[in-house]
Design a protein around this motif. Sequence first.
Motif, short mmCIF file in Angstrom:
data_model
loop_
_atom_site.label_atom_id
_atom_site.label_comp_id
_atom_site.label_asym_id
_atom_site.label_seq_id
_atom_site.Cartn_x
_atom_site.Cartn_y
_atom_site.Cartn_z
N ASN A 7 0.81 -1.22 0.00
CA ASN A 7 0.00 0.00 0.00
C ASN A 7 0.85 1.27 0.00
OD1 ASN A 7 -2.56 1.14 -0.22
ND2 ASN A 7 -2.69 1.53 1.97
N TYR A 8 2.09 1.17 -0.51
CA TYR A 8 2.93 2.34 -0.71
C TYR A 8 4.01 2.00 -1.72
CZ TYR A 8 6.47 0.12 2.28
OH TYR A 8 7.39 -0.74 2.81
N ARG A 9 4.67 3.03 -2.24
CA ARG A 9 5.79 2.85 -3.16
C ARG A 9 7.07 3.36 -2.50
NH1 ARG A 9 5.69 6.29 -7.22
NH2 ARG A 9 4.22 7.71 -6.21
N GLY A 10 8.21 2.85 -2.95
CA GLY A 10 9.49 3.36 -2.47
C GLY A 10 10.00 2.62 -1.25
N GLY A 11 10.83 3.31 -0.46
CA GLY A 11 11.46 2.67 0.70
C GLY A 11 12.70 1.89 0.29
N PRO A 12 13.47 1.37 1.26
CA PRO A 12 14.69 0.61 0.96
C PRO A 12 14.37 -0.68 0.21
CG PRO A 12 14.62 1.27 3.28
CD PRO A 12 13.28 1.53 2.72
N ASP A 13 15.13 -0.93 -0.85
CA ASP A 13 15.01 -2.16 -1.61
C ASP A 13 16.26 -2.99 -1.32
OD1 ASP A 13 14.80 -4.21 -3.39
OD2 ASP A 13 14.81 -2.97 -5.20
N ASP A 50 7.14 -0.37 8.50
CA ASP A 50 8.26 -0.91 7.74
C ASP A 50 9.52 -0.07 7.90
OD1 ASP A 50 6.63 -2.91 6.92
OD2 ASP A 50 6.32 -2.16 4.88
N VAL A 51 9.37 1.23 8.16
CA VAL A 51 10.54 2.08 8.41
C VAL A 51 11.29 1.57 9.63
CG1 VAL A 51 11.29 4.37 9.13
CG2 VAL A 51 9.57 4.16 7.36
N ASN A 52 10.58 1.34 10.71
CA ASN A 52 11.23 0.85 11.92
C ASN A 52 11.84 -0.53 11.70
OD1 ASN A 52 10.54 2.84 14.24
ND2 ASN A 52 8.61 2.60 13.16
N ALA A 53 11.15 -1.38 10.92
CA ALA A 53 11.67 -2.72 10.67
C ALA A 53 12.91 -2.70 9.79
CB ALA A 53 10.58 -3.57 10.01
N ALA A 54 13.11 -1.61 9.00
CA ALA A 54 14.24 -1.53 8.09
C ALA A 54 15.54 -1.16 8.79
CB ALA A 54 13.96 -0.52 6.98
N ILE A 55 15.46 -0.59 9.99
CA ILE A 55 16.66 -0.05 10.62
C ILE A 55 17.67 -1.15 10.97
CG2 ILE A 55 17.51 1.09 12.71
CD1 ILE A 55 15.06 2.91 12.56
N ALA A 56 17.22 -2.26 11.54
CA ALA A 56 18.16 -3.34 11.89
C ALA A 56 18.86 -3.90 10.67
CB ALA A 56 17.43 -4.44 12.67
N PRO A 57 18.17 -4.23 9.55
CA PRO A 57 18.89 -4.71 8.38
C PRO A 57 19.83 -3.69 7.78
CG PRO A 57 16.50 -4.94 8.07
CD PRO A 57 16.72 -4.36 9.42
N ILE A 58 19.50 -2.40 7.90
CA ILE A 58 20.43 -1.37 7.43
C ILE A 58 21.69 -1.37 8.29
CG2 ILE A 58 20.78 1.13 7.26
CD1 ILE A 58 17.85 1.35 6.37
N MET A 59 21.52 -1.49 9.61
CA MET A 59 22.69 -1.55 10.49
C MET A 59 23.55 -2.78 10.19
SD MET A 59 22.92 1.09 12.43
CE MET A 59 24.15 0.48 13.58
N GLU A 60 22.93 -3.87 9.76
CA GLU A 60 23.69 -5.08 9.40
C GLU A 60 24.57 -4.83 8.18
OE1 GLU A 60 24.10 -7.71 11.03
OE2 GLU A 60 22.40 -7.91 12.41
N GLY A 61 24.24 -3.79 7.40
CA GLY A 61 25.04 -3.46 6.23
C GLY A 61 26.24 -2.59 6.54
#
Length: 273
Positions: A9-15, A240-251
């Motif tokens: 139900n949205y476009r964009g965000g980290p891929d 999903d923004v909050n859920a994306a933070i941990a995988p970004i930190m893993e990078g």
Amino acid sequence: MLLKKILRNYRGGPDFKNIQEDYYYLDGEFKLTVALPVCNPLKPPRTKIINYPYTEPNWFENHHSQIRHSKYIPIHESYWFYWPLFRTPMTGELGNLRLNITLGKLLSPVASSEELGLAILKEYNDYYNSPSIGKYFKGHNTELVNEIEAHSARRATPFSDEEKQEQIESHMFNAGFPEISQFNEYKFNNIEWIKYTELRSNETKKKYVFATLLDKKHYLMANFTFDLNMSHNDKPWYKDVNAAIAPIMEGITLKQLENISEEKKLLNDSFDN
């Protein structure tokens, strides 16, 4: 892809299927690698600084930037925007998540992640509650209290102690910098980080700050700023923004170059030339 957008139900965000890798050297002692989703929209190319000699005398003081209490050396920026599934003429993005990786320097040395967290929060709270009022919002909370005291004195009936305290708490919540008293400890890629949250009620944004020690006075920060349209804060993209933070930190990886002897030799050779 269209079905995925409809379900979210949205476009964009980290891929996370579209990763770009960048690297930086910190004082010739650490290699910082950031393997993160490509910026959305794409980030224009820029000249990249490879090495940051932060232990050189006065280097940090001569090169830092400042926003409010934070004096820092910018290293890396990534951002990801979120848009409505169907664009209309009068709507923009729903919000965006921005990551800024920076270098910071403490006023006094510390020896552990716990001491780092305590020192950062003390500097934050002391800055905004400073009796000395100055630029970059220094002493801003003190200024608010002084204004309430002055307003009370001008009234025909001054505030009672209870009313004055209510005024101070209300103004501090709406326009001040409330005290931060808590941080948590995390580990990503064998790196120990502390995390705390900055949240001001008069701004439609949250800021999550991760920090890890480089030496006794210098530290690396990963600052996540989440700007949002508050009317959409219950939608899937917000979660999903909050859920994306941990995988970004893993990078984000940080390795000492003494453990990468050949790479350090090549790095020293490049500086000599």
